[in-house]
Design an enzyme around this catalytic site. Structure first.
Site, PDB file in Angstrom:
ATOM      1  N   ASP A  22       0.774  -1.099  -0.089  1.00 24.33           N
ATOM      2  CA  ASP A  22       0.097   0.113  -0.047  1.00 24.33           C
ATOM      3  C   ASP A  22       0.715   1.379  -0.024  1.00 24.33           C
ATOM      4  OD1 ASP A  22      -1.481  -2.132   0.856  1.00 24.33           O
ATOM      5  OD2 ASP A  22      -1.983  -1.022   2.859  1.00 24.33           O
ATOM      6  N   SER A  80      -0.528   0.342   7.357  1.00 25.07           N
ATOM      7  CA  SER A  80      -0.733   1.541   6.742  1.00 25.07           C
ATOM      8  C   SER A  80      -1.130   2.610   7.512  1.00 25.07           C
ATOM      9  CB  SER A  80      -1.539   1.065   5.649  1.00 25.07           C
ATOM     10  OG  SER A  80      -0.958   0.181   4.590  1.00 25.07           O
ATOM     11  N   ARG A 150      -7.474  -1.043  11.727  1.00 23.73           N
ATOM     12  CA  ARG A 150      -6.213  -0.559  11.190  1.00 23.73           C
ATOM     13  C   ARG A 150      -6.440   0.337   9.829  1.00 23.73           C
ATOM     14  NH1 ARG A 150      -6.279  -6.150   9.671  1.00 23.73           N
ATOM     15  NH2 ARG A 150      -6.808  -6.333   7.573  1.00 23.73           N
ATOM     16  N   TRP A 290      -3.794  -8.918  -4.255  1.00 24.95           N
ATOM     17  CA  TRP A 290      -3.294  -9.708  -3.131  1.00 24.95           C
ATOM     18  C   TRP A 290      -3.510 -11.149  -3.712  1.00 24.95           C
ATOM     19  CZ3 TRP A 290       0.181  -8.714   0.072  1.00 24.95           C
ATOM     20  CH2 TRP A 290       0.316  -7.608   0.751  1.00 24.95           C
TER      21      TRP A 290
HETATM   22  C1  FRU Z   1      -3.859  -3.766   2.722  1.00 24.17           C
HETATM   23  C2  FRU Z   1      -3.053  -4.206   4.028  1.00 24.17           C
HETATM   24  C3  FRU Z   1      -3.542  -3.105   5.253  1.00 24.17           C
HETATM   25  C4  FRU Z   1      -2.275  -3.271   6.271  1.00 24.17           C
HETATM   26  C5  FRU Z   1      -1.086  -3.573   5.321  1.00 24.17           C
HETATM   27  C6  FRU Z   1      -0.100  -4.582   5.860  1.00 24.17           C
HETATM   28  O1  FRU Z   1      -3.151  -4.241   1.557  1.00 24.17           O
HETATM   29  O2  FRU Z   1      -3.525  -5.478   4.542  1.00 24.17           O
HETATM   30  O3  FRU Z   1      -4.726  -3.418   5.619  1.00 24.17           O
HETATM   31  O4  FRU Z   1      -2.272  -2.310   6.882  1.00 24.17           O
HETATM   32  O5  FRU Z   1      -1.634  -4.124   4.094  1.00 24.17           O
HETATM   33  O6  FRU Z   1       1.229  -4.378   4.838  1.00 24.17           O
END
Ligand code: FRU
Length: 505
Positions: A22, A80, A150, A290
């Site tokens: 991200d 993030s 998060r 992902w």
């Molecule tokens: C999204 C995520 C976020 C997290 C980050 C971890 O792609 O899963 O929710 O903060 O990546 O790298």
């Protein structure tokens, strides 16, 4: 770092080495765009999250900076989050300056057995406009026992700070407010909207102008919440959706119940808007999914994995038939636009072929405009195709409009061999056919496209639809053909192909 590999994008950001996901903490201050990103500097898969950092004056030419945030403790990672500029020193961190920078992010703890521990929201501050940070000594600023809480994004609203943050597996976006970035008060939840996937991630909130569809004049303003979700997207893996509404600082209410997607392909996730940009907001996203982000070929060959999308500028419009839309335009390409390689301003039914084997960047910008299409007379043979080929391997990337059919625009990366002799064929090399709205057919069609070694981005109808597509040819694509066929009488076609200048050379 080495940016010369055959798959390495030349006008997009990618990390020097290691794995990126991200975009984080994006802000614009004193003529500089700051991009932070989820970064594993020691591996080619996700994990060991730091905040990598890069800066740019034009949105395309990036300079790598030292890592900005390191994990503060063992088995605790920096996930993030976002950045604000605390002009009025509300935080008290900046008694002697009006350019103080505060990062707000998730600290993710892991248990010894590798399972997820609590995710809490923390802050760090910078006295040098974002190059170096100190952790606040009283973190976390929002405590929690949840391992799925998060990705805080903070904006200024009136005299207060407002945060959106994901209660990931409860399918809620929490809205918090704060006077000083340290004390946060829960205000409301925006719950169970749109595509849920298995979890919500990376919410954003941004104020956006509403423009008249014809004149472009600003007629109103609304707020947009973008929200990423994964796994479980319609095309597989991860997806970003958005909601249009009003925001009073504590509550977000939507204009309608629609779920809209930022992209019609599947390789744009977790996009974020730059803090500190006035007028049309500017964003960029993580150009991956992902579903296969940790397996794509580039990492094996070249020591890095993942790139960001091009920067986009966004605004809203409302059209009589299709209602509200977010328009994403490609950000000013002047800094990267190179020489014209071919143009046919009045092509009609015909084609333009350009051999770009000599273009050092192996990257192109293409624009095609079709006007005067009598949609009622278009048949299923009425097409405008953009096809890129590798004469060496016979592979191709195909895309184009079908003016008479129900799927007016498609991108087909199934004719590239680069991945099916590797692994994830079923998820990746399907002949993707994407377009979200047959109802949006008009007499005028426009495609703007950037191809950049292993990335293809298309903006249709001036940005009403946009897509980012990864591709991995075994040999570089070096020929492009733009062909209009069987268009009904009266149709006009103009086509241009330009080289792009490498920003990494
Ligand atoms: C999204 C995520 C976020 C997290 C980050 C971890 O792609 O899963 O929710 O903060 O990546 O790298």
């Amino acid at each position: 770092a080495n940016y010369t590999g055959p798959l390495r994008p030349q006008v997009h950001y990618s990390p020097p080495t290691g794995f990126m996901n991200d975009p984080n903490g994006m802000f614009y201050l004193n003529g500089v765009f700051h991009l932070y990103y989820q970064y594993n500097p020691t591996g080619l898969g996700a994990g060991n999250q730091h905040w990598g950092h890069a800066t740019s004056k034009d949105g395309y030419t990036w300079e790598n900076q030292p890592i900005a945030l390191f994990p503060p403790e063992e088995r605790q990672y920096v996930f993030s989050g976002s950045v604000v500029v605390d002009v009025n020193n509300t935080s008290g961190f900046f008694p002697n300056q009006n350019n103080g920078v505060v990062a707000i992010f998730t600290l993710a703890r892991y248990n010894e057995d590798g399972s997820g521990g609590p995710q809490t929201q923390a802050i760090a501050y910078s006295h040098d406009e974002g190059y170096t940070f100190q952790y606040y000594d009283q973190n976390p600023v929002i405590n929690s026992t949840s391992s799925h809480f998060r990705d805080p994004k903070v904006i200024r609203h009136g005299d207060s700070w407002a945060m959106v943050v994901a209660y990931a597996q409860e399918f809620a976006v929490g809205i918090f407010t704060s006077p000083d970035l340290k004390k946060w008060t829960w205000a409301s939840n925006f719950t169970n909207h749109g595509l849920l996937g298995a979890q919500y991630e990376c919410p954003n909130i941004v104020k956006m102008p509403v423009r008249d569809r014809d004149s472009g004049a600003v007629v109103d303003e609304k707020y947009v919440i973008t929200l990423s979700a994964q796994p479980g997207a319609p095309l597989g893996g991860s997806v970003t959706q958005y909601f249009i509404g009003d925001f009073n600082g504590t509550h977000f209410t939507t204009v309608d119940a629609a779920t809209r997607l930022t992209d019609f392909a599947k390789d744009n996730y977790a996009a974020q808007f730059f803090y500190g940009v006035e007028g049309n907001p500017i964003s960029l996203g993580w150009a991956s999914n992902w579903q296969y982000a940790q397996q794509v070929p580039t990492g094996n060959n070249e020591g890095w994995r993942s790139a960001m999308t091009l920067p986009r500028i966004s605004y809203l419009t409302k059209a009589p038939r299709i209602g509200w839309t977010m328009v994403d335009e490609i950000y000013d390409t002047k800094p990267i636009l190179g020489e014209s390689l071919g143009a046919k301003p009045d092509m009609g039914n015909g084609s333009l072929t350009v051999d770009y084997a000599d273009v050092a960047s192996n990257a192109l910008y293409i624009e095609a405009n079709v006007t005067g299409i009598n949609v009622a007379k278009a048949t299923s043979f009425s097409t405008l195709n953009l096809t890129f080929t590798s004469p060496a391997s016979g592979e191709s990337l195909r895309s184009g409009f079908y003016f008479g059919g129900d799927n007016p625009f498609f991108v087909d990366r199934g004719q590239l061999r680069g991945f099916d002799n590797i692994f994830f064929t079923d998820k990746f090399s399907v002949a993707d056919v994407y377009y979200d709205s047959a109802a949006d057919k008009t007499a005028t069609w426009r495609v703007q496209a950037v191809i950049d070694r292993s990335m293809y981005e298309v903006f249709l109808d001036g940005g009403r639809h946009a897509a980012t597509v990864l591709l991995y040819p075994t040999q570089p694509l070096t020929m492009v053909n733009v062909a209009a066929r069987d268009l009904p009488a009266g149709a006009k076609v103009s086509v241009g192909v330009w080289a792009l200048k490498s920003t990494w050379a």
